[in-house]
Design an enzyme around this catalytic site. Structure first.
Site, PDB file in Angstrom:
ATOM      1  N   LYS A 111     -63.341 -50.409 104.080  1.00 28.58           N
ATOM      2  CA  LYS A 111     -61.944 -50.809 104.249  1.00 28.58           C
ATOM      3  C   LYS A 111     -61.546 -50.915 105.714  1.00 28.58           C
ATOM      4  O   LYS A 111     -60.575 -51.581 106.065  1.00 28.58           O
ATOM      5  CB  LYS A 111     -61.038 -49.854 103.488  1.00 28.58           C
ATOM      6  CG  LYS A 111     -61.235 -50.002 101.989  1.00 28.58           C
ATOM      7  CD  LYS A 111     -60.310 -49.119 101.178  1.00 28.58           C
ATOM      8  CE  LYS A 111     -60.436 -49.412  99.695  1.00 28.58           C
ATOM      9  NZ  LYS A 111     -61.740 -48.985  99.143  1.00 28.58           N
TER      10      LYS A 111
HETATM   11  C1  LIG Z   1     -62.318 -49.580  97.980  1.00 30.91           C
HETATM   12  C2  LIG Z   1     -63.770 -49.371  97.763  1.00 30.91           C
HETATM   13  C3  LIG Z   1     -64.494 -50.140  96.827  1.00 30.91           C
HETATM   14  C4  LIG Z   1     -63.843 -51.181  95.930  1.00 30.91           C
HETATM   15  O1  LIG Z   1     -63.440 -52.330  96.638  1.00 30.91           O
HETATM   16  P1  LIG Z   1     -62.382 -53.338  95.989  1.00 30.91           P
HETATM   17  O2  LIG Z   1     -62.054 -54.304  97.079  1.00 30.91           O
HETATM   18  O3  LIG Z   1     -61.189 -52.484  95.622  1.00 30.91           O
HETATM   19  O4  LIG Z   1     -63.002 -53.972  94.817  1.00 30.91           O
HETATM   20  C5  LIG Z   1     -65.846 -49.919  96.717  1.00 30.91           C
HETATM   21  N1  LIG Z   1     -66.477 -48.971  97.450  1.00 30.91           N
HETATM   22  C6  LIG Z   1     -65.806 -48.215  98.345  1.00 30.91           C
HETATM   23  C7  LIG Z   1     -66.556 -47.177  99.120  1.00 30.91           C
HETATM   24  C8  LIG Z   1     -64.436 -48.383  98.552  1.00 30.91           C
HETATM   25  O5  LIG Z   1     -63.779 -47.613  99.431  1.00 30.91           O
END
Ligand SMILES: *Cc1c(COP(=O)(O)O)cnc(C)c1O
Length: 499
Positions: A111
């Site tokens: 993120k």
């Molecule tokens: C947020 C997250 C996801 C999922 O991603 P999306 O964009 O919500 O589908 C997968 N793995 C990790 C480690 C995350 O922090």
């Protein structure tokens, strides 16, 4: 380049408006009114990550000048925020299996890639639009988002950020990451209860009309930074291209060859960026959507029927423990030929009945673009152990879900097209589960999670990401624990407003 809402025929919005508002006024999500055109392939080759970002996001952000974008991109992606020169390095395990490491940013989860850039774009949009109010970002987090948003927004002028996490719902590491957060414009509080309590608390702040008025009089307004903001999706398109270009550079594929991407999916943001990369011309055969035991999405992709009336399980991949994947709405809009009426009706049915069925045409298109399955906790742990024993390479639980689903895909579809797995978190961020996978269920017992980090590093030779080192030595700055009912008063107090 303008934006429109997935649910309305109404007015178009500029990129600034889409980014500053997050959600469209009719409750829909902003999507590009028409697809942007990228520069020629030859211009994308040989770029570093910053240059590539600039070239890919620019056609979507008409209101920004080249200088502004360059400034933002350079401030977001550099060696002080990312601990790898390539920003998102691609690791080869075998000739047809690659890992795209998206976790080299400040909080060790993917993120960061969007949340290092979005706050800077927001700030520039505020200045250009003469925004005089201070923007107050409120976020409820089940773990990764909160810390990533705190790091992204810290010390951005004109913006404050307040993060609420469930008192008993985040890991020790995630909690330490948040309560030691530095920055003059940040606040963090634990909310008594679980994630739903924190999230519902935040929702009721947003819809508290009286509160909104009080804040307006004090020169402030609320906003959010969750993954429905177009400004969070856009930066994620870039690394699909960077992976592809790197494969060409390494002579693993020829220009134009199709590859597969495997994406551990929760809210459908990351994989949707892959869909937009395809729309922009990236040669992709299949986007493989990997779900955990909360397999609403794999059921949907198989059947065309989205049904979220089921129990939410807590799994070893908590950032994917989601029943309603908000960003799917954008895909439905794109595949129904920009038909806001259908989208609005489906979202209405989801709200009223917890389910909807898409048309045969939309379902058919989904089936050609995507493939999906899920992996449970046992399969997740065994993928971690398997990849470590074969390749001496550590992966986290979310990434392991993707590996496990890729294994199923290859057996069922007999397709050995080179695959890139999107690695979404550092294995150290989920050290407890990773240790359990490697050494069995007793390995981590009676050992503090932070000591487990060191043990993992010692025994595997992998390096602990800098953001996770010495977390317990850092000063705890945010100790408040509040009841959900007290969130409103707490907010006013933090903002220095007398009620
Ligand atoms: C947020 C997250 C996801 C999922 O991603 P999306 O964009 O919500 O589908 C997968 N793995 C990790 C480690 C995350 O922090």
């Amino acid at each position: 380049m303008l934006y429109q809402s997935t649910r309305g025929y109404g007015e178009r919005a500029t990129a600034d408006e889409a980014i500053l508002r997050g959600l469209a006024p009719d409750g829909g999500l902003y999507v590009p009114a028409e697809m942007a055109a990228l520069p020629a392939w030859s211009e994308l080759t040989g770029c570093n990550y910053q240059e590539l970002s600039l070239k890919i996001i620019k056609p979507f952000l008409a209101s920004f000048s080249d200088r502004e974008l360059l400034e933002s991109v350079c401030a977001a992606y550099n060696r002080s925020s990312f601990d790898h020169e390539a920003t998102t390095p691609l690791r080869r395990l075998t000739g047809d299996l690659w890992y795209l490491e998206l976790w080299h940013g400040p909080t060790a989860a993917f993120k960061d890639i969007a949340l290092q850039l979005l706050p800077r774009l927001m700030r520039q949009a505020m200045i250009r639009n003469g925004e005089e109010k201070e923007i107050v970002i409120l976020t409820a987090t089940s773990g990764d988002t909160g810390k990533s948003a705190l790091e992204g927004f810290r010390d951005i002028p004109g913006i404050r950020i307040i993060v609420y996490y469930p008192e008993k719902g985040v890991s020790k590491i995630q909690k330490l990451q948040m309560i030691t957060q530095e920055g003059a414009n940040v606040a963090v509080a634990a909310v008594k209860g679980n994630f739903d309590d924190a999230q519902n608390g935040v929702k009721s702040l947003f819809t508290d009309f009286d509160l909104v008025q009080i804040l307006a009089r004090a020169g402030k307004k609320l906003s959010s930074a969750n993954s429905i903001n177009w400004g969070r999706l856009l930066p994620q398109i870039v690394y699909y291209f960077s992976a592809y270009l790197e494969l060409i550079g390494k002579k693993a594929i020829h220009p134009g060859d199709k590859i597969n991407f495997v994406v551990p999916t929760g809210n459908f943001g990351n994989i949707l960026a892959g869909f937009y990369a395809m729309q922009l011309g990236l040669p992709v055969k299949r986007l493989i959507c990997a779900a955990n035991r909360n397999n609403v999405l794999s059921d949907f992709i198989a059947s065309g029927r989205y049904n979220c009336r089921r129990q939410l399980y807590q799994t070893l991949s908590p950032s994917m423990d989601i029943l309603v994947s908000s960003n799917l709405e954008r895909l439905l809009f794109e595949l129904s030929d920009h038909d806001p009426q259908s989208v609005a009706a489906w979202m209405q049915q989801l709200k009223a009945r917890g389910e909807y069925n898409v048309t045969a045409s939309v379902h058919r298109q989904i089936g050609t673009l995507f493939w999906s399955d899920y992996a449970d906790d046992r399969e997740t742990l065994s993928a971690i152990a398997d990849i470590y024993s074969k390749f001496n390479y550590l992966i986290d639980t979310h990434t392991a879900v993707a590996q496990s689903v890729l294994d199923k895909y290859r057996v069922q579809e007999k397709d050995l097209t080179p695959a890139v797995i999107l690695s979404t978190a550092s294995p150290f961020k989920f050290a407890g589960s990773v240790s359990k996978a490697l050494w069995g269920s007793d390995a981590g017992q009676n050992i503090e999670e932070l000591q487990l980090l060191e043990k993992l590093s010692r025994e595997t030779g992998a390096r602990i990401p800098s953001g996770l080192v010495d977390l317990d030595q850092k000063l705890v700055k945010h100790k408040q624990v509040i009841a959900r009912e007290a969130m409103r008063d707490h907010l006013l107090e933090i903002l220095g407003i007398r009620n």
